[in-house]
Scaffold this motif. Structure first.
Motif, PDB file in Angstrom:
ATOM      1  N   MET A 106       0.852  -1.194   0.000  1.00 37.91           N
ATOM      2  CA  MET A 106       0.000   0.000   0.000  1.00 37.91           C
ATOM      3  C   MET A 106       0.892   1.251   0.000  1.00 37.91           C
ATOM      4  SD  MET A 106      -2.585  -1.175   3.038  1.00 37.91           S
ATOM      5  CE  MET A 106      -1.191  -1.231   4.174  1.00 37.91           C
ATOM      6  N   SER A 107       0.229   2.370  -0.249  1.00 44.90           N
ATOM      7  CA  SER A 107       0.942   3.654  -0.181  1.00 44.90           C
ATOM      8  C   SER A 107       0.069   4.675   0.539  1.00 44.90           C
ATOM      9  CB  SER A 107       1.297   4.156  -1.589  1.00 44.90           C
ATOM     10  OG  SER A 107       0.120   4.506  -2.303  1.00 44.90           O
ATOM     11  N   VAL A 108       0.732   5.523   1.344  1.00 43.30           N
ATOM     12  CA  VAL A 108       0.051   6.618   2.044  1.00 43.30           C
ATOM     13  C   VAL A 108       0.767   7.914   1.666  1.00 43.30           C
ATOM     14  CG1 VAL A 108      -0.576   7.610   4.264  1.00 43.30           C
ATOM     15  CG2 VAL A 108      -0.618   5.115   3.946  1.00 43.30           C
ATOM     16  N   GLU A 109       0.052   8.754   0.956  1.00 43.24           N
ATOM     17  CA  GLU A 109       0.617  10.024   0.511  1.00 43.24           C
ATOM     18  C   GLU A 109      -0.003  11.150   1.336  1.00 43.24           C
ATOM     19  OE1 GLU A 109       1.078  12.715  -3.585  1.00 43.24           O
ATOM     20  OE2 GLU A 109       0.179  10.701  -3.653  1.00 43.24           O
ATOM     21  N   CYS A 110       0.830  11.755   2.193  1.00 44.01           N
ATOM     22  CA  CYS A 110       0.348  12.808   3.082  1.00 44.01           C
ATOM     23  C   CYS A 110       0.365  14.160   2.353  1.00 44.01           C
ATOM     24  CB  CYS A 110       1.216  12.895   4.340  1.00 44.01           C
ATOM     25  SG  CYS A 110       1.286  11.351   5.286  1.00 44.01           S
ATOM     26  N   PHE A 115       2.417  -3.682  10.752  1.00 44.92           N
ATOM     27  CA  PHE A 115       3.128  -2.796   9.827  1.00 44.92           C
ATOM     28  C   PHE A 115       3.079  -1.390  10.404  1.00 44.92           C
ATOM     29  CE2 PHE A 115      -1.278  -2.807   8.634  1.00 44.92           C
ATOM     30  CZ  PHE A 115      -1.566  -1.508   8.291  1.00 44.92           C
ATOM     31  N   ASP A 116       3.988  -0.572   9.941  1.00 42.96           N
ATOM     32  CA  ASP A 116       4.064   0.810  10.407  1.00 42.96           C
ATOM     33  C   ASP A 116       3.549   1.738   9.312  1.00 42.96           C
ATOM     34  OD1 ASP A 116       5.216   0.047  12.835  1.00 42.96           O
ATOM     35  OD2 ASP A 116       7.245   0.063  11.951  1.00 42.96           O
ATOM     36  N   ALA A 117       2.656   2.645   9.711  1.00 41.48           N
ATOM     37  CA  ALA A 117       2.054   3.587   8.767  1.00 41.48           C
ATOM     38  C   ALA A 117       2.245   5.019   9.278  1.00 41.48           C
ATOM     39  CB  ALA A 117       0.570   3.288   8.602  1.00 41.48           C
ATOM     40  N   PRO A 118       2.443   5.967   8.387  1.00 41.64           N
ATOM     41  CA  PRO A 118       2.620   7.375   8.818  1.00 41.64           C
ATOM     42  C   PRO A 118       1.316   7.955   9.358  1.00 41.64           C
ATOM     43  CG  PRO A 118       2.506   7.257   6.434  1.00 41.64           C
ATOM     44  CD  PRO A 118       2.542   5.834   6.923  1.00 41.64           C
ATOM     45  N   THR A 119       1.451   8.893  10.274  1.00 41.06           N
ATOM     46  CA  THR A 119       0.273   9.570  10.829  1.00 41.06           C
ATOM     47  C   THR A 119      -0.028  10.871  10.099  1.00 41.06           C
ATOM     48  OG1 THR A 119       1.660  10.722  12.440  1.00 41.06           O
ATOM     49  CG2 THR A 119       0.709   8.602  13.110  1.00 41.06           C
ATOM     50  N   CYS A 120       0.914  11.337   9.295  1.00 45.04           N
ATOM     51  CA  CYS A 120       0.775  12.599   8.560  1.00 45.04           C
ATOM     52  C   CYS A 120       0.529  13.788   9.489  1.00 45.04           C
ATOM     53  CB  CYS A 120      -0.371  12.501   7.534  1.00 45.04           C
ATOM     54  SG  CYS A 120      -0.104  11.247   6.264  1.00 45.04           S
ATOM     55  N   LEU A 160      -7.840   0.847   8.394  1.00 41.35           N
ATOM     56  CA  LEU A 160      -7.261   0.814   9.739  1.00 41.35           C
ATOM     57  C   LEU A 160      -6.309   1.989   9.979  1.00 41.35           C
ATOM     58  CD1 LEU A 160      -6.390  -3.001   9.982  1.00 41.35           C
ATOM     59  CD2 LEU A 160      -8.447  -1.851  10.830  1.00 41.35           C
ATOM     60  N   ILE A 161      -5.866   2.638   8.905  1.00 44.91           N
ATOM     61  CA  ILE A 161      -4.891   3.728   9.012  1.00 44.91           C
ATOM     62  C   ILE A 161      -5.652   5.039   9.256  1.00 44.91           C
ATOM     63  CG2 ILE A 161      -3.022   4.941   7.848  1.00 44.91           C
ATOM     64  CD1 ILE A 161      -2.585   2.454   6.145  1.00 44.91           C
ATOM     65  N   GLN A 162      -5.329   5.704  10.349  1.00 49.82           N
ATOM     66  CA  GLN A 162      -6.023   6.939  10.708  1.00 49.82           C
ATOM     67  C   GLN A 162      -5.745   8.058   9.712  1.00 49.82           C
ATOM     68  OE1 GLN A 162      -4.983   7.968  14.736  1.00 49.82           O
ATOM     69  NE2 GLN A 162      -6.084   6.204  15.622  1.00 49.82           N
ATOM     70  N   ALA A 163      -4.545   8.101   9.160  1.00 45.47           N
ATOM     71  CA  ALA A 163      -4.205   9.178   8.219  1.00 45.47           C
ATOM     72  C   ALA A 163      -5.058   9.100   6.961  1.00 45.47           C
ATOM     73  CB  ALA A 163      -2.724   9.107   7.860  1.00 45.47           C
ATOM     74  N   CYS A 164      -5.548   7.928   6.638  1.00 42.75           N
ATOM     75  CA  CYS A 164      -6.354   7.775   5.426  1.00 42.75           C
ATOM     76  C   CYS A 164      -7.782   8.274   5.615  1.00 42.75           C
ATOM     77  CB  CYS A 164      -6.376   6.302   5.000  1.00 42.75           C
ATOM     78  SG  CYS A 164      -4.748   5.651   4.551  1.00 42.75           S
ATOM     79  N   GLU A 165      -8.146   8.609   6.864  1.00 45.49           N
ATOM     80  CA  GLU A 165      -9.487   9.140   7.105  1.00 45.49           C
ATOM     81  C   GLU A 165      -9.588  10.614   6.746  1.00 45.49           C
ATOM     82  OE1 GLU A 165     -10.308   8.307  11.150  1.00 45.49           O
ATOM     83  OE2 GLU A 165     -10.407   6.111  10.890  1.00 45.49           O
ATOM     84  N   GLU A 166      -8.470  11.253   6.599  1.00 44.87           N
ATOM     85  CA  GLU A 166      -8.465  12.665   6.240  1.00 44.87           C
ATOM     86  C   GLU A 166      -8.408  12.811   4.722  1.00 44.87           C
ATOM     87  OE1 GLU A 166      -5.250  14.518   8.256  1.00 44.87           O
ATOM     88  OE2 GLU A 166      -5.896  13.856  10.270  1.00 44.87           O
ATOM     89  N   LYS A 182      -3.845  10.887   0.639  1.00 46.55           N
ATOM     90  CA  LYS A 182      -4.271   9.919  -0.372  1.00 46.55           C
ATOM     91  C   LYS A 182      -3.673   8.548  -0.061  1.00 46.55           C
ATOM     92  CE  LYS A 182      -4.597  13.389  -4.059  1.00 46.55           C
ATOM     93  NZ  LYS A 182      -4.115  13.778  -5.415  1.00 46.55           N
ATOM     94  N   CYS A 183      -4.542   7.545   0.058  1.00 44.29           N
ATOM     95  CA  CYS A 183      -4.123   6.166   0.345  1.00 44.29           C
ATOM     96  C   CYS A 183      -4.648   5.249  -0.762  1.00 44.29           C
ATOM     97  CB  CYS A 183      -4.655   5.696   1.700  1.00 44.29           C
ATOM     98  SG  CYS A 183      -4.140   6.735   3.094  1.00 44.29           S
ATOM     99  N   ARG A 184      -3.816   4.367  -1.206  1.00 43.77           N
ATOM    100  CA  ARG A 184      -4.240   3.452  -2.263  1.00 43.77           C
ATOM    101  C   ARG A 184      -3.431   2.156  -2.159  1.00 43.77           C
ATOM    102  NH1 ARG A 184      -0.778   3.535  -6.779  1.00 43.77           N
ATOM    103  NH2 ARG A 184       0.914   5.063  -6.602  1.00 43.77           N
ATOM    104  N   GLU A 185      -3.972   1.136  -2.768  1.00 45.75           N
ATOM    105  CA  GLU A 185      -3.270  -0.155  -2.808  1.00 45.75           C
ATOM    106  C   GLU A 185      -2.376  -0.214  -4.038  1.00 45.75           C
ATOM    107  OE1 GLU A 185      -5.544  -3.590  -4.520  1.00 45.75           O
ATOM    108  OE2 GLU A 185      -7.253  -2.397  -3.836  1.00 45.75           O
TER     109      GLU A 185
END
Length: 293
Positions: free
Chosen positions: A47-51, A76-81, A174-180, A184-187
């Motif tokens: 996955m990718s998390v783009e803050c 796994f570890d995910a950024p909080t942005c 499950l990633i809180q940063a993706c709620e904002e 941008k979060c995508r697989e």
């Protein structure tokens, strides 16, 4: 090497060409396929998390999981942005029970099939003695057929849950940063579960093989003949046929009382009486000439 050649020389490998041995060989092979495709699996999704702040983004979050699928221990570890440290998240679910049960049945099926093939090839006469071997084989085969049904159904349900729990779109929630919205979060990569799908298929193939083998083992038990009333226990000595009776020597000889020619009746009383007549000793009365006159 000599021991191996001796065993090969003593073996009766023609039984493999018969349904009883051939299906057992297929059970041995497909049991290997079933537990190996499940027990050796390892997968990964990405996955990718783009803050909004690009410096905090993580465009390559890889999550690996494997048998026995204790996903609640996979993290796994995910950024909080938000400028802080990354958060550690865990997947959801523990599906080890159904997976381990499926693999266990596969391993024991492999071992039993191999042992049964050895019995068929080297001590087939002992196996059929008094039909005890086929009867035990039938009961064990029936138990394994039922276990393949239970384990295959349980693992099919467990695999469905594993696919759901490892779906990147579901994990992103499950990633809180993706709620904002500004993030941008995508697989990037879905897990490949074709091997696990194959293991379920092999499980049901084993179920068909073990159920089908029940009929051929049942014919060896002698129960079918017993139900029909014609059962004769194997290896039991039967009385020899009465050849003399078949040839007619047991019948009464009509000439038994007349061997050696004519046999006179010594019980008859014969001789001359006082009147000078001859008495033959028969029950009939002598002819009286006085009556005729």
């Amino acid at each position: 090497m000599d021991v191996w050649l001796y065993l090969v020389a003593q073996g009766q490998f023609t039984v493999i060409k018969q349904p009883l041995g051939f299906i057992k060989a297929l059970q041995w092979i497909f049991a290997i396929f079933a537990f190996s495709t499940c027990g050796s699996y390892s997968g990964m999704f990405k996955m990718s998390v783009e803050c909004s702040n690009r410096s905090e983004s993580d465009l390559g979050i890889e999550v690996e999981f494997e048998y026995p699928f204790r996903l609640h221990q996979v993290y796994f570890d995910a950024p909080t942005c938000k400028g802080g440290d990354k958060e550690r998240l865990f997947l959801v679910g523990d599906y080890s029970s159904s997976a381990e049960f499926f693999v266990t049945i596969g391993v024991f099926s492999f071992l039993y099939s191999m042992a049964a093939l050895a019995v068929y090839c080297f001590i087939l006469e002992k196996y059929r003695e008094n039909n005890k071997g086929p009867q035990i084989d039938f009961v064990v085969t029936a138990v394994f057929a039922f276990m393949w049904l239970v384990s295959s159904c349980a693992w099919a349900k467990g695999l469905s849950d594993v696919k759901t729990a490892t779906d990147p779109e579901r994990v992103i929630t499950l990633i809180q940063a993706c709620e904002e919205r500004e993030n941008k979060c995508r697989e990037i990569h879905d897990p490949k579960v074709s091997g696990l799908n194959t293991s379920v298929a092999f499980g049901f193939i084993n179920l068909i093989l073990w159920i089908g083998n029940l009929w051929f083992v049942f014919k060896e038990t002698g129960w079918k003949a017993a139900l029909a009333g014609t059962y004769v226990p194997s290896q039991e000595k039967q009385p020899a046929p009465d050849s003399y009776a078949q040839e007619g020597y047991g019948q009464q000889d009509p000439y038994a009382g007349s061997q050696g020619g004519y046999q006179p009746d010594y019980g008859q009383q014969g001789g001359y009486n006082e009147d000078g007549g001859y008495n033959q000793g028969y029950d009939q009365q002598p002819t009286s000439y006085s009556n005729q006159m």
